[in-house]
Write a protein that holds these residues in place. Sequence first.
Motif, PDB file in Angstrom:
ATOM      1  N   ASP A   1       0.778  -1.246  -0.041  1.00  0.00           N
ATOM      2  CA  ASP A   1      -0.112  -0.124  -0.248  1.00  0.00           C
ATOM      3  C   ASP A   1       0.816   1.160  -0.088  1.00  0.00           C
ATOM      4  OD1 ASP A   1      -2.245  -1.299  -0.212  1.00  0.00           O
ATOM      5  OD2 ASP A   1      -2.637  -1.501   2.160  1.00  0.00           O
ATOM      6  N   LEU A   2       2.055   1.291   0.721  1.00  0.00           N
ATOM      7  CA  LEU A   2       2.974   2.301   0.857  1.00  0.00           C
ATOM      8  C   LEU A   2       3.565   2.507  -0.627  1.00  0.00           C
ATOM      9  CD1 LEU A   2       4.449   4.510   2.231  1.00  0.00           C
ATOM     10  CD2 LEU A   2       6.298   2.916   2.641  1.00  0.00           C
ATOM     11  N   VAL A   3       3.771   1.630  -1.440  1.00  0.00           N
ATOM     12  CA  VAL A   3       4.267   1.705  -2.480  1.00  0.00           C
ATOM     13  C   VAL A   3       3.326   2.190  -3.511  1.00  0.00           C
ATOM     14  CG1 VAL A   3       5.099   0.526  -4.806  1.00  0.00           C
ATOM     15  CG2 VAL A   3       6.121  -0.322  -2.353  1.00  0.00           C
TER      16      VAL A   3
ATOM     17  N   ASP B   1      12.169  -3.248 -10.920  1.00  0.00           N
ATOM     18  CA  ASP B   1      11.587  -1.836 -10.469  1.00  0.00           C
ATOM     19  C   ASP B   1      12.566  -0.893  -9.694  1.00  0.00           C
ATOM     20  OD1 ASP B   1       9.625  -2.249 -12.319  1.00  0.00           O
ATOM     21  OD2 ASP B   1       8.087  -2.819 -10.700  1.00  0.00           O
ATOM     22  N   VAL B   2      13.338  -1.874  -8.550  1.00  0.00           N
ATOM     23  CA  VAL B   2      14.247  -0.919  -7.617  1.00  0.00           C
ATOM     24  C   VAL B   2      15.109  -0.183  -8.488  1.00  0.00           C
ATOM     25  CG1 VAL B   2      15.833  -1.038  -5.965  1.00  0.00           C
ATOM     26  CG2 VAL B   2      13.892  -2.411  -5.844  1.00  0.00           C
ATOM     27  N   ARG B   3      15.588  -0.751  -9.458  1.00  0.00           N
ATOM     28  CA  ARG B   3      16.725  -0.085 -10.302  1.00  0.00           C
ATOM     29  C   ARG B   3      15.956   0.979 -11.060  1.00  0.00           C
ATOM     30  NH1 ARG B   3      18.283  -0.939 -15.490  1.00  0.00           N
ATOM     31  NH2 ARG B   3      20.361   0.112 -16.141  1.00  0.00           N
ATOM     32  N   ALA B   4      14.963   0.693 -11.644  1.00  0.00           N
ATOM     33  CA  ALA B   4      14.056   1.722 -12.395  1.00  0.00           C
ATOM     34  C   ALA B   4      13.837   3.137 -11.432  1.00  0.00           C
ATOM     35  CB  ALA B   4      12.909   1.316 -13.068  1.00  0.00           C
TER      36      ALA B   4
ATOM     37  N   ALA C   1       9.676   4.464  -2.032  1.00  0.00           N
ATOM     38  CA  ALA C   1       9.226   3.092  -2.956  1.00  0.00           C
ATOM     39  C   ALA C   1      10.132   2.081  -3.160  1.00  0.00           C
ATOM     40  CB  ALA C   1       8.267   3.443  -4.332  1.00  0.00           C
ATOM     41  N   ALA C   2      11.725   2.633  -3.415  1.00  0.00           N
ATOM     42  CA  ALA C   2      12.420   1.575  -3.833  1.00  0.00           C
ATOM     43  C   ALA C   2      13.068   0.910  -2.778  1.00  0.00           C
ATOM     44  CB  ALA C   2      13.925   2.779  -4.334  1.00  0.00           C
ATOM     45  N   GLN C   3      12.843   1.421  -1.592  1.00  0.00           N
ATOM     46  CA  GLN C   3      13.448   0.682  -0.079  1.00  0.00           C
ATOM     47  C   GLN C   3      12.039  -0.329   0.100  1.00  0.00           C
ATOM     48  OE1 GLN C   3      14.932   3.215   2.927  1.00  0.00           O
ATOM     49  NE2 GLN C   3      14.234   4.851   1.658  1.00  0.00           N
ATOM     50  N   ALA C   4      10.916   0.007  -0.077  1.00  0.00           N
ATOM     51  CA  ALA C   4       9.901  -1.083   0.031  1.00  0.00           C
ATOM     52  C   ALA C   4       9.869  -2.021  -0.944  1.00  0.00           C
ATOM     53  CB  ALA C   4       8.697  -0.248   0.173  1.00  0.00           C
TER      54      ALA C   4
END
Length: 425
Positions: free
Chosen positions: A120-122, A290-293, A219-222
Motif C-alpha cells: 500500500d505504501l508503494v 523496479d528498484v533499479r528503475a 518506494a525503492a526501499q519497500a
Amino acid sequence: MMKHLAALAAVLAGTFGVAAGEGGDILASTLANGDHAAGLESLQPLIAADDSEASFAAGALTVVDGIEAFVQAMYRHGLTTAPDIGMAGAILGVPMTRSVIANPDPEPLDYEGLRAILTDLVTAMDGGRDLLAAAGKSGDYVVPVDILTIRIDANGDGVADDSETIGAALALQLGINPSDLLGPGKSKSKNGESTAQGFIIGFDRADAFWLAGYTQVVAAQADLLLAHDFEEMFNSSFHRIFPQAGLPMQEYSRGGTLMMDPESDAAIADAVAFIHTFNFEVVDVDRLHDVRARLKSVVAFSRQNWEAILAETDDERELVPSPAQTSIIPDVAVTQEVVDAWMETLDSVEAIIEGELLIPHWRFRQGFDLRAYFETATRTDAVMIFTGYGALPFLKDGPIADAQAFRQGLAVFGENFPGFALWFN
C-alpha cells in the motif's frame, strides 16, 4: 501617482511572488486540518481542468496520506523504536528499558500483513509521483505551506490533534517545547505566546520534481524488501520492533542467562538470528527490476528539479534555492560550485546504477556490478555477498567507484555530504 502605485505593485510582486491559487489554498488548509480525503476530492475538478497547482496539491496530499496510513499501521501493531535489550543496550547507548509503546493494545501482525502494508505504501508513493511529475511540467505557482502545522493522524482515531503535528513530533524527538522550533519569523498569539508556526516553504514547480524523487526513494526501499521472501527474518527477529503483535518469538524475549543477563542474551541471540536470516530468495523479479528503475528516476527527477530551479526568477521561501536565491536554512548558501558538484555526483550515481561504474568490494580487484545484481539476482545473501562468495556472479572488470569518482562533491560538501544529499535529493 499612478506611476508610484505601479512601482509599489511591482515591488510587492517581487517580494511575495505568485499568490497561491485555489489548489494551493486547498492543500494548505487540508494539511493543517488532516482531512486528506476531502481535500483530494475538492481538487479533482481542478485537476480535470489541467491545473498544475492542483496536481501538485493532489500529489503532495497523496504522499502525505500514504505516509499517514503507514504510520497508522505501525501504531496499530505496536511498533517501538526502543526495544528492551538489557545491559547490552546500555553498552550500545540504547535505553535499558523499553519506551512506552504508542499503542497500549496493539493488533496481531503476520508476514502477509506486513507485505500488504508495504505494498500500500508503494502504491501511494507511485500515485503521488504521477501527479507531481505532471505538476512539474508547467505552471507559475507558489504554494506557501507551514511545515510545522502539518497534521498526521498517527494513532488512526480519526482526529489529528495538536499533538500530532510535524512540529509537535519534531519537538518531542528533540526534547524541546514546540515554540522553540520557531525562527526569526515566529508568530505570536494574542496573549504573546509563540504559536506552532514559522517554517513556511513556498512550494513551486521545481519542488514537484523534488518531492516526486522522494516518493521513489521510499518506494525503492519497500520494493527491495517486497521483491524477496523475508518471512524467516520476520518470524525470528521482528518481535524486537513489534513486541506485542503476536509474533512467534514474542514470549521468548527474555530467556535464561548465557553470558550477560536474560534480556541481553536473548537480544544478542535475536541479532544473530537477524543476520543469519538475511538470506532472501527473490520471489518477485519485476519488483527487483523496479528498484533499479526507481533509483534511475530519482536521479532524473533531481536533474529536472535543478533545471527548474535554475530557470526561476523569483525568490519565494525556496526549499532548494539557486545561487541567485535565498536559502530558508540559515547560514547555508547554494553557490554555482555547489550546483556543479551535485551535477557531477548525479552523473557518478547514474553510472553506478547503469553498471558503467562498479562498486568496490574489499576482497576483489574487480568491482560489483549493481545493474547485474538487479537484473539477474535470484537470492540476496548479505553475509555471503560481504564475505565474497555471494558477490562472484556480479563481479566485472571496469572502472571502480572511488574518491576520484566523487572528487568534486567531496571537495565541496566535505563531511556535510549526507546532509546535502538529503536536502537536494
